[in-house]
Scaffold this motif. Structure first.
Motif, PDB file in Angstrom:
ATOM      1  N   TYR A  41       0.838  -1.201   0.000  1.00  0.00           N
ATOM      2  CA  TYR A  41       0.000   0.000   0.000  1.00  0.00           C
ATOM      3  C   TYR A  41       0.871   1.249   0.000  1.00  0.00           C
ATOM      4  CZ  TYR A  41      -3.414   3.524   1.133  1.00  0.00           C
ATOM      5  OH  TYR A  41      -4.190   4.642   1.100  1.00  0.00           O
ATOM      6  N   ALA A  42       1.918   1.244   0.820  1.00  0.00           N
ATOM      7  CA  ALA A  42       2.822   2.395   0.870  1.00  0.00           C
ATOM      8  C   ALA A  42       3.496   2.610  -0.483  1.00  0.00           C
ATOM      9  CB  ALA A  42       3.869   2.191   1.969  1.00  0.00           C
ATOM     10  N   ALA A  43       3.902   1.533  -1.134  1.00  0.00           N
ATOM     11  CA  ALA A  43       4.526   1.649  -2.462  1.00  0.00           C
ATOM     12  C   ALA A  43       3.534   2.225  -3.468  1.00  0.00           C
ATOM     13  CB  ALA A  43       5.046   0.294  -2.925  1.00  0.00           C
ATOM     14  N   ALA A  44       2.297   1.761  -3.425  1.00  0.00           N
ATOM     15  CA  ALA A  44       1.283   2.271  -4.346  1.00  0.00           C
ATOM     16  C   ALA A  44       0.996   3.745  -4.078  1.00  0.00           C
ATOM     17  CB  ALA A  44      -0.002   1.449  -4.221  1.00  0.00           C
ATOM     18  N   ARG A  45       0.885   4.091  -2.819  1.00  0.00           N
ATOM     19  CA  ARG A  45       0.593   5.475  -2.458  1.00  0.00           C
ATOM     20  C   ARG A  45       1.721   6.409  -2.872  1.00  0.00           C
ATOM     21  NH1 ARG A  45      -1.610   7.247   3.489  1.00  0.00           N
ATOM     22  NH2 ARG A  45      -1.792   9.465   3.049  1.00  0.00           N
ATOM     23  N   PHE A  46       2.962   5.978  -2.611  1.00  0.00           N
ATOM     24  CA  PHE A  46       4.094   6.817  -2.982  1.00  0.00           C
ATOM     25  C   PHE A  46       4.257   6.879  -4.498  1.00  0.00           C
ATOM     26  CE2 PHE A  46       8.403   8.285  -3.552  1.00  0.00           C
ATOM     27  CZ  PHE A  46       8.481   9.301  -2.616  1.00  0.00           C
ATOM     28  N   SER A  47       3.967   5.798  -5.194  1.00  0.00           N
ATOM     29  CA  SER A  47       4.033   5.786  -6.657  1.00  0.00           C
ATOM     30  C   SER A  47       3.010   6.739  -7.253  1.00  0.00           C
ATOM     31  CB  SER A  47       3.819   4.370  -7.189  1.00  0.00           C
ATOM     32  OG  SER A  47       4.879   3.527  -6.783  1.00  0.00           O
ATOM     33  N   ALA A  48       1.826   6.784  -6.676  1.00  0.00           N
ATOM     34  CA  ALA A  48       0.806   7.734  -7.130  1.00  0.00           C
ATOM     35  C   ALA A  48       1.291   9.161  -6.902  1.00  0.00           C
ATOM     36  CB  ALA A  48      -0.518   7.488  -6.410  1.00  0.00           C
ATOM     37  N   HIS A  49       1.909   9.412  -5.759  1.00  0.00           N
ATOM     38  CA  HIS A  49       2.451  10.736  -5.463  1.00  0.00           C
ATOM     39  C   HIS A  49       3.557  11.100  -6.458  1.00  0.00           C
ATOM     40  CE1 HIS A  49       4.044  14.169  -3.292  1.00  0.00           C
ATOM     41  NE2 HIS A  49       5.227  13.592  -3.325  1.00  0.00           N
ATOM     42  N   GLU A  50       4.472  10.164  -6.699  1.00  0.00           N
ATOM     43  CA  GLU A  50       5.557  10.385  -7.662  1.00  0.00           C
ATOM     44  C   GLU A  50       4.999  10.739  -9.040  1.00  0.00           C
ATOM     45  OE1 GLU A  50       9.119   7.825  -9.869  1.00  0.00           O
ATOM     46  OE2 GLU A  50       7.889   6.849  -8.343  1.00  0.00           O
ATOM     47  N   THR A  51       3.992   9.981  -9.470  1.00  0.00           N
ATOM     48  CA  THR A  51       3.376  10.216 -10.775  1.00  0.00           C
ATOM     49  C   THR A  51       2.706  11.577 -10.829  1.00  0.00           C
ATOM     50  OG1 THR A  51       3.034   7.836 -11.018  1.00  0.00           O
ATOM     51  CG2 THR A  51       1.762   9.272 -12.471  1.00  0.00           C
ATOM     52  N   ALA A  52       1.952  11.911  -9.803  1.00  0.00           N
ATOM     53  CA  ALA A  52       1.261  13.202  -9.763  1.00  0.00           C
ATOM     54  C   ALA A  52       2.262  14.354  -9.777  1.00  0.00           C
ATOM     55  CB  ALA A  52       0.371  13.282  -8.527  1.00  0.00           C
ATOM     56  N   TYR A  53       3.333  14.209  -9.045  1.00  0.00           N
ATOM     57  CA  TYR A  53       4.349  15.255  -8.950  1.00  0.00           C
ATOM     58  C   TYR A  53       5.021  15.502 -10.299  1.00  0.00           C
ATOM     59  CZ  TYR A  53       8.311  17.903  -7.124  1.00  0.00           C
ATOM     60  OH  TYR A  53       9.239  18.873  -6.880  1.00  0.00           O
ATOM     61  N   LYS A  54       5.273  14.429 -11.061  1.00  0.00           N
ATOM     62  CA  LYS A  54       5.983  14.548 -12.335  1.00  0.00           C
ATOM     63  C   LYS A  54       5.052  14.817 -13.519  1.00  0.00           C
ATOM     64  CE  LYS A  54       8.238  10.757 -12.781  1.00  0.00           C
ATOM     65  NZ  LYS A  54       9.077   9.576 -12.891  1.00  0.00           N
ATOM     66  N   SER A  55       3.773  14.645 -13.337  1.00  0.00           N
ATOM     67  CA  SER A  55       2.817  14.690 -14.443  1.00  0.00           C
ATOM     68  C   SER A  55       2.392  16.104 -14.796  1.00  0.00           C
ATOM     69  CB  SER A  55       1.583  13.873 -14.061  1.00  0.00           C
ATOM     70  OG  SER A  55       0.615  13.960 -15.069  1.00  0.00           O
ATOM     71  N   LYS A  56       2.151  16.292 -16.085  1.00  0.00           N
ATOM     72  CA  LYS A  56       1.544  17.546 -16.547  1.00  0.00           C
ATOM     73  C   LYS A  56       0.021  17.412 -16.581  1.00  0.00           C
ATOM     74  CE  LYS A  56       5.311  19.097 -19.504  1.00  0.00           C
ATOM     75  NZ  LYS A  56       6.390  19.354 -19.055  1.00  0.00           N
ATOM     76  N   ASP A  57      -0.463  16.187 -16.817  1.00  0.00           N
ATOM     77  CA  ASP A  57      -1.909  15.913 -16.876  1.00  0.00           C
ATOM     78  C   ASP A  57      -2.129  14.498 -16.339  1.00  0.00           C
ATOM     79  OD1 ASP A  57      -4.572  15.425 -17.441  1.00  0.00           O
ATOM     80  OD2 ASP A  57      -4.465  16.147 -19.511  1.00  0.00           O
ATOM     81  N   LEU A  58      -2.304  14.391 -15.032  1.00  0.00           N
ATOM     82  CA  LEU A  58      -2.390  13.087 -14.374  1.00  0.00           C
ATOM     83  C   LEU A  58      -3.520  12.230 -14.934  1.00  0.00           C
ATOM     84  CD1 LEU A  58      -1.290  11.184 -12.225  1.00  0.00           C
ATOM     85  CD2 LEU A  58      -2.738  12.352 -10.543  1.00  0.00           C
ATOM     86  N   ALA A  59      -4.667  12.824 -15.172  1.00  0.00           N
ATOM     87  CA  ALA A  59      -5.797  12.043 -15.698  1.00  0.00           C
ATOM     88  C   ALA A  59      -5.461  11.452 -17.070  1.00  0.00           C
ATOM     89  CB  ALA A  59      -7.049  12.910 -15.777  1.00  0.00           C
ATOM     90  N   ALA A  60      -4.804  12.217 -17.912  1.00  0.00           N
ATOM     91  CA  ALA A  60      -4.452  11.738 -19.252  1.00  0.00           C
ATOM     92  C   ALA A  60      -3.333  10.697 -19.204  1.00  0.00           C
ATOM     93  CB  ALA A  60      -4.027  12.907 -20.138  1.00  0.00           C
ATOM     94  N   GLU A  61      -2.450  10.795 -18.201  1.00  0.00           N
ATOM     95  CA  GLU A  61      -1.293   9.893 -18.101  1.00  0.00           C
ATOM     96  C   GLU A  61      -1.551   8.704 -17.183  1.00  0.00           C
ATOM     97  OE1 GLU A  61       1.961  12.441 -16.960  1.00  0.00           O
ATOM     98  OE2 GLU A  61       1.524  13.833 -18.584  1.00  0.00           O
ATOM     99  N   ARG A  62      -2.735   8.641 -16.577  1.00  0.00           N
ATOM    100  CA  ARG A  62      -3.069   7.616 -15.590  1.00  0.00           C
ATOM    101  C   ARG A  62      -2.823   6.198 -16.099  1.00  0.00           C
ATOM    102  NH1 ARG A  62      -7.249   4.238 -14.348  1.00  0.00           N
ATOM    103  NH2 ARG A  62      -7.750   3.991 -12.141  1.00  0.00           N
ATOM    104  N   ASN A  63      -3.366   5.854 -17.251  1.00  0.00           N
ATOM    105  CA  ASN A  63      -3.238   4.485 -17.760  1.00  0.00           C
ATOM    106  C   ASN A  63      -1.796   4.125 -18.106  1.00  0.00           C
ATOM    107  OD1 ASN A  63      -5.941   3.949 -17.393  1.00  0.00           O
ATOM    108  ND2 ASN A  63      -6.506   4.436 -19.490  1.00  0.00           N
ATOM    109  N   ASP A  64      -1.048   5.093 -18.656  1.00  0.00           N
ATOM    110  CA  ASP A  64       0.374   4.843 -18.934  1.00  0.00           C
ATOM    111  C   ASP A  64       1.139   4.600 -17.635  1.00  0.00           C
ATOM    112  OD1 ASP A  64       0.038   5.064 -21.679  1.00  0.00           O
ATOM    113  OD2 ASP A  64       0.700   7.167 -21.749  1.00  0.00           O
ATOM    114  N   ALA A  65       0.819   5.381 -16.599  1.00  0.00           N
ATOM    115  CA  ALA A  65       1.477   5.204 -15.304  1.00  0.00           C
ATOM    116  C   ALA A  65       1.144   3.835 -14.710  1.00  0.00           C
ATOM    117  CB  ALA A  65       1.066   6.315 -14.344  1.00  0.00           C
TER     118      ALA A  65
END
Length: 98
Positions: A41-65
């Motif tokens: 769970y911690a890995a998933a939560r931190f991975s979501a944070h990492e993705t959100a932090y680096k993303s320009k459009d999280l919703a559009a990049e969600r499936n790729d992430a």
């Protein structure tokens, strides 16, 4: 491909998380499955944070992430399962720790 120094640093950081997980199981008497679930769970939560932090459009990049992190985890899990198949039985017979 990751260079040897970067790999060594990655493994050192991973070992710090594993040390905490092992302490929770051995010293704090937490359930092995609960600690594993918390670590995932911690890995998933931190991975979501990492993705959100680096993303320009999280919703559009969600499936790729999702695909990228799923592939990364699958490769890492496969490698570690293979190592356990090769080495764990002999270690398991030497200790009864979790």
């Amino acid at each position: 491909m990751i260079d040897k120094e970067a790999a060594a640093n990655l493994f050192k950081m991973a070992d710090e998380f594993i040390d905490v997980a092992n302490r929770l199981v051995t010293s704090d008497n937490k359930d092995l499955e609960d600690v594993g679930a918390a670590l995932r769970y911690a890995a998933a939560r931190f991975s979501a944070h990492e993705t959100a932090y680096k993303s320009k459009d999280l919703a559009a990049e969600r499936n790729d992430a999702l695909s990228w992190f799923t592939n990364q985890y699958s490769e890492m899990l496969e490698e570690n399962l293979d190592q356990h198949i090769e080495h764990f039985e002999s270690l398991k017979n030497k200790t009864e720790s979790h």
